[in-house]
Design a protein around this motif. Sequence first.
Motif, mmCIF file in Angstrom:
data_model
loop_
_atom_site.group_PDB
_atom_site.id
_atom_site.type_symbol
_atom_site.label_atom_id
_atom_site.label_comp_id
_atom_site.label_asym_id
_atom_site.label_seq_id
_atom_site.Cartn_x
_atom_site.Cartn_y
_atom_site.Cartn_z
ATOM 1 N N GLY A 42 0.808 -1.214 0.000
ATOM 2 C CA GLY A 42 0.000 0.000 0.000
ATOM 3 C C GLY A 42 0.837 1.257 0.000
ATOM 4 N N PRO A 43 0.397 2.264 0.754
ATOM 5 C CA PRO A 43 1.107 3.552 0.760
ATOM 6 C C PRO A 43 2.492 3.500 1.387
ATOM 7 C CG PRO A 43 -0.778 3.584 2.248
ATOM 8 C CD PRO A 43 -0.817 2.278 1.566
ATOM 9 N N MET A 44 2.801 2.424 2.164
ATOM 10 C CA MET A 44 4.129 2.321 2.776
ATOM 11 C C MET A 44 5.201 2.000 1.743
ATOM 12 S SD MET A 44 4.010 3.078 5.931
ATOM 13 C CE MET A 44 2.715 4.243 5.495
ATOM 14 N N LEU A 45 4.809 1.421 0.599
ATOM 15 C CA LEU A 45 5.793 1.005 -0.399
ATOM 16 C C LEU A 45 6.637 2.184 -0.871
ATOM 17 C CD1 LEU A 45 7.000 -1.110 -2.301
ATOM 18 C CD2 LEU A 45 5.163 -0.589 -3.920
ATOM 19 N N LYS A 46 5.975 3.313 -1.165
ATOM 20 C CA LYS A 46 6.698 4.475 -1.667
ATOM 21 C C LYS A 46 7.705 4.984 -0.639
ATOM 22 C CE LYS A 46 6.018 9.031 -3.726
ATOM 23 N NZ LYS A 46 5.032 10.011 -4.219
ATOM 24 N N ARG A 47 7.299 5.044 0.623
ATOM 25 C CA ARG A 47 8.203 5.529 1.663
ATOM 26 C C ARG A 47 9.392 4.575 1.839
ATOM 27 N NH1 ARG A 47 4.358 7.834 6.543
ATOM 28 N NH2 ARG A 47 2.376 7.767 5.422
ATOM 29 N N GLN A 48 9.093 3.271 1.832
ATOM 30 C CA GLN A 48 10.153 2.296 2.045
ATOM 31 C C GLN A 48 11.174 2.332 0.920
ATOM 32 O OE1 GLN A 48 10.212 0.304 5.004
ATOM 33 N NE2 GLN A 48 12.312 0.252 4.280
ATOM 34 N N LEU A 49 10.701 2.382 -0.318
ATOM 35 C CA LEU A 49 11.620 2.424 -1.455
ATOM 36 C C LEU A 49 12.389 3.744 -1.499
ATOM 37 C CD1 LEU A 49 9.523 0.724 -4.283
ATOM 38 C CD2 LEU A 49 11.276 -0.279 -2.802
ATOM 39 N N THR A 50 11.728 4.832 -1.064
ATOM 40 C CA THR A 50 12.429 6.121 -1.003
ATOM 41 C C THR A 50 13.583 6.054 -0.010
ATOM 42 O OG1 THR A 50 10.447 7.387 -1.595
ATOM 43 C CG2 THR A 50 12.189 8.573 -0.435
ATOM 44 N N GLY A 51 13.311 5.535 1.183
ATOM 45 C CA GLY A 51 14.358 5.438 2.203
ATOM 46 C C GLY A 51 15.491 4.523 1.785
ATOM 47 N N MET A 52 15.145 3.369 1.221
ATOM 48 C CA MET A 52 16.174 2.424 0.802
ATOM 49 C C MET A 52 16.979 2.982 -0.369
ATOM 50 S SD MET A 52 13.907 -1.064 1.179
ATOM 51 C CE MET A 52 15.182 -2.188 0.608
ATOM 52 N N GLY A 53 16.295 3.639 -1.309
ATOM 53 C CA GLY A 53 16.995 4.226 -2.442
ATOM 54 C C GLY A 53 17.932 5.340 -2.022
ATOM 55 N N LEU A 54 17.505 6.153 -1.056
ATOM 56 C CA LEU A 54 18.331 7.258 -0.563
ATOM 57 C C LEU A 54 19.605 6.730 0.082
ATOM 58 C CD1 LEU A 54 18.421 10.364 -0.172
ATOM 59 C CD2 LEU A 54 17.338 10.006 2.052
ATOM 60 N N GLN A 55 19.479 5.706 0.920
ATOM 61 C CA GLN A 55 20.655 5.146 1.587
ATOM 62 C C GLN A 55 21.574 4.429 0.596
ATOM 63 O OE1 GLN A 55 21.711 5.856 4.395
ATOM 64 N NE2 GLN A 55 20.210 5.797 6.043
ATOM 65 N N ALA A 56 20.988 3.756 -0.395
ATOM 66 C CA ALA A 56 21.810 3.077 -1.403
ATOM 67 C C ALA A 56 22.622 4.093 -2.207
ATOM 68 C CB ALA A 56 20.926 2.251 -2.330
ATOM 69 N N LEU A 57 21.963 5.171 -2.629
ATOM 70 C CA LEU A 57 22.657 6.182 -3.422
ATOM 71 C C LEU A 57 23.714 6.918 -2.599
ATOM 72 C CD1 LEU A 57 19.660 7.602 -5.488
ATOM 73 C CD2 LEU A 57 21.657 6.372 -6.383
#
Length: 548
Positions: free
Chosen positions: A272-287
């Motif tokens: 649901g709506p948590m997917l966007k937040r989770q991928l944002t956080g993981m993408g930010l830390q990966a980058l």
Amino acid sequence: MGRFALNKSEEDAGKSWPAIIIGLFVAFGGVLFGYDTGTISGILVMDYWQNLFSTGYVNTQGHLDVSPSQSSATVSILSAGTFFGALGSPFLADTIGRRFALIASSWVFILGVIFQTAATALPLFLAGRFFAGFGVGLISALIPLYQSETAPRWIRGAIVGAYQLAITIGLLLAAIVDYATQYRQDTGSYRIPIAVQFAWAIILISGMLILPETPRYLIKRGQHEKAARSLGRLRRIDYKHAAVQAELREIQANHEYEMSIGTAGYLDCFRGPMLKRQLTGMGLQALQQLTGINFIFYYGTQYFKNSGIQDPFVIQMITSCINVVSTVPGLYAVDKLGRRPLLVWGAVGMCVSQFIVAMLGTLTTAQDSSGNPIVYNVGAQKAGIAFVCIYIFFFASTWGPLAWVVTGEIFPLKTRAKGLSMTTATNWLLNWAIAYATPYLVNYGEGYANLQSKIFFVWFGACFICISFVYFLIYETKGWSLEQVDELYSEVSSARKSSGWTPKTTFTQRQGASPGAAAPKGGAAEKPDGKSEQQSDGVSHHDENALV
């Protein structure tokens, strides 16, 4: 000077300095992180350590050394431990609390330091690196969690960002101690830098024994009076004060709303709506990792040596000093200018710097038949070092602290510990991958890519991606409480529109608990600058099924 000041909202009663001091002290845990990751760079090039831990491999200078694969394992196994530690942090954080979880994590770290200090061969040294990494992984997820749940909203960015400042201080201390012991021809050459870490862990444990638990964790556990006392202690006012009770009602209403739609497991972070937040956080830390910062601090000493710099340890100390000093303006700007502009311009600066370093290194160096570097233009190499320093400035003032700030505030209470653990684990997973792969990518020899300075083209490409990532996915959260950030994500579908958003109601009003108690008179939610926007209607604007 007023235009440059960080303004505390009139709505925030009590004193802010106790929570600020507590948050800054907890950030001290970053010293463990920074020192442990920084000290290995110098240890790997110490003559005594190379002779003692070598299994027979001889490097291109004809000196006994660990092989590139052993060097890769020595550096990267810490990151492997941190990955599993970060994933395990929610179990401790949600079971025994944020405070005791930090204490337990520090003891795990101490176990790893004991193994490394006692080691005279690679197997025990590697075991120590893993356990120290496991402890650092736990700590690295728990500190932003504790800080974000205790910090006043108007300065939360600076407090959580101070964790990155502590990491940079740890890196600097590691460079200084390595420099002081590098010429010792006994076990003290590596044991002294490693054993110093006992002090950092003991300081953190001692402080956490007297600091309060976070009010949000206590609300989550149903301990309302303890939560009130904790919040009163953080705000330096009586726990029965109306402002404390109003803030607690808002936290409680938010928690009740989250629990009304069910409990959360790891899979719920991707639904649901948590997917966007989770991928944002993981993408930010990966980058953040893919920008190349840890190449400089893991292998920087060796890189500077290969570039013809006569005293690479001195250069490493200089870059560490720049890292520390450059973090300070970022801590001010994060709550003054906001998250989005800092991340965008930081990515632009890093992108340009990495490209110039890559071009200078590629065009002005070569190798002989044995793989030893040949420098055609020493001036160009020194210019490359200068642009490495400029890159560090942009990273340390933007992406360094802000990755921790943003991931610490985008998750709701129900999934915060789990969501934050996975974003932190992503940071460490990429940290491990880069640490493990770098010797194979950079070194000379059969089976190695021998990229040398061309590796900076990889970091340049990642920095270019960072610009688009921020523009499309990072929300502006400056000045909002954690509960308001939750509402922001639910009401605004595009990150580009987040800067102009203002909350219309509070969770207390939505839940029907003491309407208006947590909002300014008239039902409007107060903006960070003290102004308010009149509520346009009386209904809830929080739709869990909204497109976010």
